[in-house]
Design a protein around this motif. Structure first.
Motif, PDB file in Angstrom:
ATOM      1  N   SER A   1       5.433   3.792   1.796  1.00  0.00           N
ATOM      2  CA  SER A   1       5.985   4.771   2.604  1.00  0.00           C
ATOM      3  C   SER A   1       7.065   5.016   3.941  1.00  0.00           C
ATOM      4  O   SER A   1       8.073   5.274   3.782  1.00  0.00           O
ATOM      5  CB  SER A   1       4.807   6.537   3.277  1.00  0.00           C
ATOM      6  OG  SER A   1       5.864   7.850   3.640  1.00  0.00           O
ATOM      7  N   THR A   2       6.676   4.492   4.448  1.00  0.00           N
ATOM      8  CA  THR A   2       7.604   3.461   5.622  1.00  0.00           C
ATOM      9  C   THR A   2       8.666   2.658   4.963  1.00  0.00           C
ATOM     10  O   THR A   2       9.815   3.135   6.168  1.00  0.00           O
ATOM     11  CB  THR A   2       6.624   2.413   6.244  1.00  0.00           C
ATOM     12  OG1 THR A   2       5.360   3.277   7.056  1.00  0.00           O
ATOM     13  CG2 THR A   2       7.248   1.929   7.857  1.00  0.00           C
TER      14      THR A   2
ATOM     15  N   SER B   1       0.934  -0.785  -0.147  1.00  0.00           N
ATOM     16  CA  SER B   1       0.056   0.098   0.143  1.00  0.00           C
ATOM     17  C   SER B   1       0.991   1.011   0.078  1.00  0.00           C
ATOM     18  O   SER B   1       2.373   1.436  -0.060  1.00  0.00           O
ATOM     19  CB  SER B   1      -1.178  -0.177   1.618  1.00  0.00           C
ATOM     20  OG  SER B   1       0.133   0.632   2.378  1.00  0.00           O
ATOM     21  N   GLU B   2       0.484   2.061  -0.253  1.00  0.00           N
ATOM     22  CA  GLU B   2       1.037   3.781  -0.483  1.00  0.00           C
ATOM     23  C   GLU B   2       1.267   3.859   0.715  1.00  0.00           C
ATOM     24  O   GLU B   2       3.053   4.084   1.339  1.00  0.00           O
ATOM     25  CB  GLU B   2       0.433   4.800  -0.674  1.00  0.00           C
ATOM     26  CG  GLU B   2       0.822   6.114  -1.069  1.00  0.00           C
ATOM     27  CD  GLU B   2      -0.293   7.191  -1.639  1.00  0.00           C
ATOM     28  OE1 GLU B   2       0.727   8.793  -1.482  1.00  0.00           O
ATOM     29  OE2 GLU B   2      -1.147   6.346  -1.102  1.00  0.00           O
ATOM     30  N   GLN B   3       0.862   3.676   2.260  1.00  0.00           N
ATOM     31  CA  GLN B   3       1.289   3.658   2.916  1.00  0.00           C
ATOM     32  C   GLN B   3       2.233   2.997   4.216  1.00  0.00           C
ATOM     33  O   GLN B   3       3.538   3.805   4.403  1.00  0.00           O
ATOM     34  CB  GLN B   3      -0.022   3.626   4.291  1.00  0.00           C
ATOM     35  CG  GLN B   3       0.454   3.813   5.764  1.00  0.00           C
ATOM     36  CD  GLN B   3       0.176   3.948   6.991  1.00  0.00           C
ATOM     37  OE1 GLN B   3      -1.594   3.871   6.256  1.00  0.00           O
ATOM     38  NE2 GLN B   3      -0.121   4.386   7.837  1.00  0.00           N
ATOM     39  N   GLU B   4       1.994   1.685   3.438  1.00  0.00           N
ATOM     40  CA  GLU B   4       3.845   0.749   3.227  1.00  0.00           C
ATOM     41  C   GLU B   4       4.922   0.890   2.993  1.00  0.00           C
ATOM     42  O   GLU B   4       6.231   0.641   3.246  1.00  0.00           O
ATOM     43  CB  GLU B   4       2.906  -0.931   3.232  1.00  0.00           C
ATOM     44  CG  GLU B   4       1.930  -1.283   3.963  1.00  0.00           C
ATOM     45  CD  GLU B   4       1.282  -2.612   3.626  1.00  0.00           C
ATOM     46  OE1 GLU B   4       1.128  -3.473   4.449  1.00  0.00           O
ATOM     47  OE2 GLU B   4       1.446  -3.124   2.179  1.00  0.00           O
TER      48      GLU B   4
ATOM     49  N   GLU C   1      10.252   3.656   3.065  1.00  0.00           N
ATOM     50  CA  GLU C   1      11.227   4.184   1.756  1.00  0.00           C
ATOM     51  C   GLU C   1      11.813   4.933   3.489  1.00  0.00           C
ATOM     52  O   GLU C   1      13.227   5.349   3.624  1.00  0.00           O
ATOM     53  CB  GLU C   1      10.815   5.421   0.899  1.00  0.00           C
ATOM     54  CG  GLU C   1      11.608   6.430   0.690  1.00  0.00           C
ATOM     55  CD  GLU C   1      12.285   5.681  -0.329  1.00  0.00           C
ATOM     56  OE1 GLU C   1      13.492   6.239  -0.470  1.00  0.00           O
ATOM     57  OE2 GLU C   1      12.039   4.592  -0.752  1.00  0.00           O
ATOM     58  N   THR C   2      11.095   5.631   4.665  1.00  0.00           N
ATOM     59  CA  THR C   2      10.985   6.137   5.205  1.00  0.00           C
ATOM     60  C   THR C   2      12.837   5.357   6.583  1.00  0.00           C
ATOM     61  O   THR C   2      13.969   5.840   6.256  1.00  0.00           O
ATOM     62  CB  THR C   2      10.473   5.819   6.731  1.00  0.00           C
ATOM     63  OG1 THR C   2       9.428   7.249   5.674  1.00  0.00           O
ATOM     64  CG2 THR C   2      11.491   7.024   8.301  1.00  0.00           C
TER      65      THR C   2
END
Length: 425
Positions: A257-258, A252-255, A260-261
């Motif tokens: 992003s996490t 998902s987009e949130q996963e 990537e961080t």
């Protein structure tokens, strides 16, 4: 700055001079006292000799008075005159200053005034003997004292150099060995034995200290290398796993992003780990090889390596550097230029211009900026010089360490909306 051996010699010389100067009046009074005693003894001998001579002569009073008149005129150093019974006084010895008619000057005389009996009548006998002049005695003593003082000083200089050269030879050998000793080269040092207790004790303690320092240094070096290696391996594995996860289309987009961080943080940790290892190696003098390096060549190669990065940021490069050679480790110079180049870009703006100029022995990296960096934390490890969060705070600290190693001056200036880092070789 004076040598240790010269300090006691100077003190000894001053002390000897003071003692010798103080001894001059002492010499004078001692010699003068001895001389006066000898003159007194001499006068008493003359008195006894005259008394016995007159008594043996058995001269009548009339002839004696006639003889005394002639004697007193021809022998001014002695005077014999008849006196009454009531004029008899005690023997007197004293010093007086009178005019010397033979030398036409005032002189000291040692005088003996006594009474002798001739034909049962008292006569006053006065004997005057010239005393050596005080100023002549003082000058003679001073001259002899100064002569022996100079002779003494010259002897001190000769003996001091000869004895110290032999006595301090082990110390200077130890000092030369310490000057040439390099802990980073894993050298072994052996001090020569000395028959001087203090130097032998110094060599023993220095040997123990060097062995402990070398052991600690090697342990620290191995620890840093092992720790860096052990950290770098799992970090690389984690970063690879993160890259694989990012390629998964089911995230998902949130996963994403996490991940990537996390991946960004791992990259930052990896950079910090490499920079800390590099910083430790620089401090431990592990980059010992030095060659003559052309600055323009290193800058050109560095710019070519970062060309893709510059193009993606729209950054133009302007180099105005003539051929200039410095003696250093090439790897460290490459790290220095890379850090300064990326640091200028990091604090610059999009579509900026990076200017690299060499004026004399001063190399300047400059680009436009909106505000000055925090100069208090600029070259401090992990110091935050701006709001840039991806900066580890080690790049400029490494640059400063490299410049300090070769006695180069690294400085920063913000003027007329320009960041400028300069190196004076």
């Amino acid at each position: 700055m004076s040598k240790l051996l010269d300090k006691p010699f100077k003190s000894f010389s001053i002390y000897a001079l003071i003692i010798l100067v103080c001894s001059i009046p002492v010499y004078y009074f001692v010699v003068d006292s001895i001389w006066l005693e000898e003159l007194d003894e001499h006068n008493w001998i003359i008195r006894k000799r005259m008394e016995k001579g007159i008594q043996k002569a058995k001269i009548d009073e009339k002839e004696l008075n006639k003889t005394l008149k002639i004697w007193n005129k021809l022998q001014p150093g002695t005077e014999l005159v008849a006196i009454d019974q009531n004029e008899i006084t005690k023997n007197r010895i004293y010093t007086t200053t009178t005019y010397n008619r033979f030398e036409y000057e005032m002189d000291r005389f040692r005088v003996l005034s006594t009474t002798i009996w001739v034909n049962n009548k008292p006569y006053r006998l006065t004997i005057s003997t010239n005393v050596e002049e005080a100023d002549e005695t003082l000058v003679a003593i001073a001259f002899v004292t100064v002569f022996f003082f100079l002779f003494l000083v010259l002897g001190f200089v000769f003996l001091n150099k000869r004895i110290s050269k032999k006595s301090w030879k082990p110390f200077y050998k130890t000092l030369n060995q310490l000057k040439n000793f390099d802990l980073s080269k894993d050298q072994h040092i052996h001090f020569e034995q000395s028959d001087i207790e203090e130097f032998e004790e110094l060599n023993t303690e220095l040997t123990i200290l060097i062995e402990k320092s070398a052991s600690t240094f090697n342990q620290q070096k191995r620890f840093i290398e092992n720790a860096s290696h052990e950290l770098q391996t799992p970090l690389s594995v984690l970063k690879t796993k993160m890259d694989v996860l990012l390629q998964n289309n089911t995230l998902s987009e949130q996963e994403a992003s996490t991940i990537e961080t996390i991946n960004s943080s791992l990259s930052r940790i990896s950079r910090i780990n490499k920079n800390l290892l590099l910083l430790a190696k620089i401090e431990n003098h592990q980059f010992t090889e030095e060659t003559s390096v052309n600055i323009r060549q290193i800058l050109t190669e560095n710019i070519e390596l970062l060309d893709d990065y510059f193009q993606s940021k729209g950054i133009q490069i302007q180099i105005n550097v003539t051929s200039y050679t410095v003696k250093c480790n090439q790897t460290l110079l490459e790290v220095l230029f890379n850090n300064l180049t990326t640091n200028v870009i990091r604090h610059g703006t999009q579509n900026d211009v990076l200017r690299i100029n060499l004026t004399g022995n001063k190399l300047i990296f400059s680009n436009t900026g909106t505000g000055s960096l925090n100069q208090e934390n600029l070259f401090v490890r992990f110091g935050i010089s701006s709001s840039e969060t991806t900066n580890s705070g080690l790049g400029l600290a490494i640059s400063k360490e490299i410049c300090d190693r070769y006695n180069w001056k690294l400085s920063y200036l913000f003027d007329n909306h320009l960041h400028a880092f300069s190196i004076e070789f």
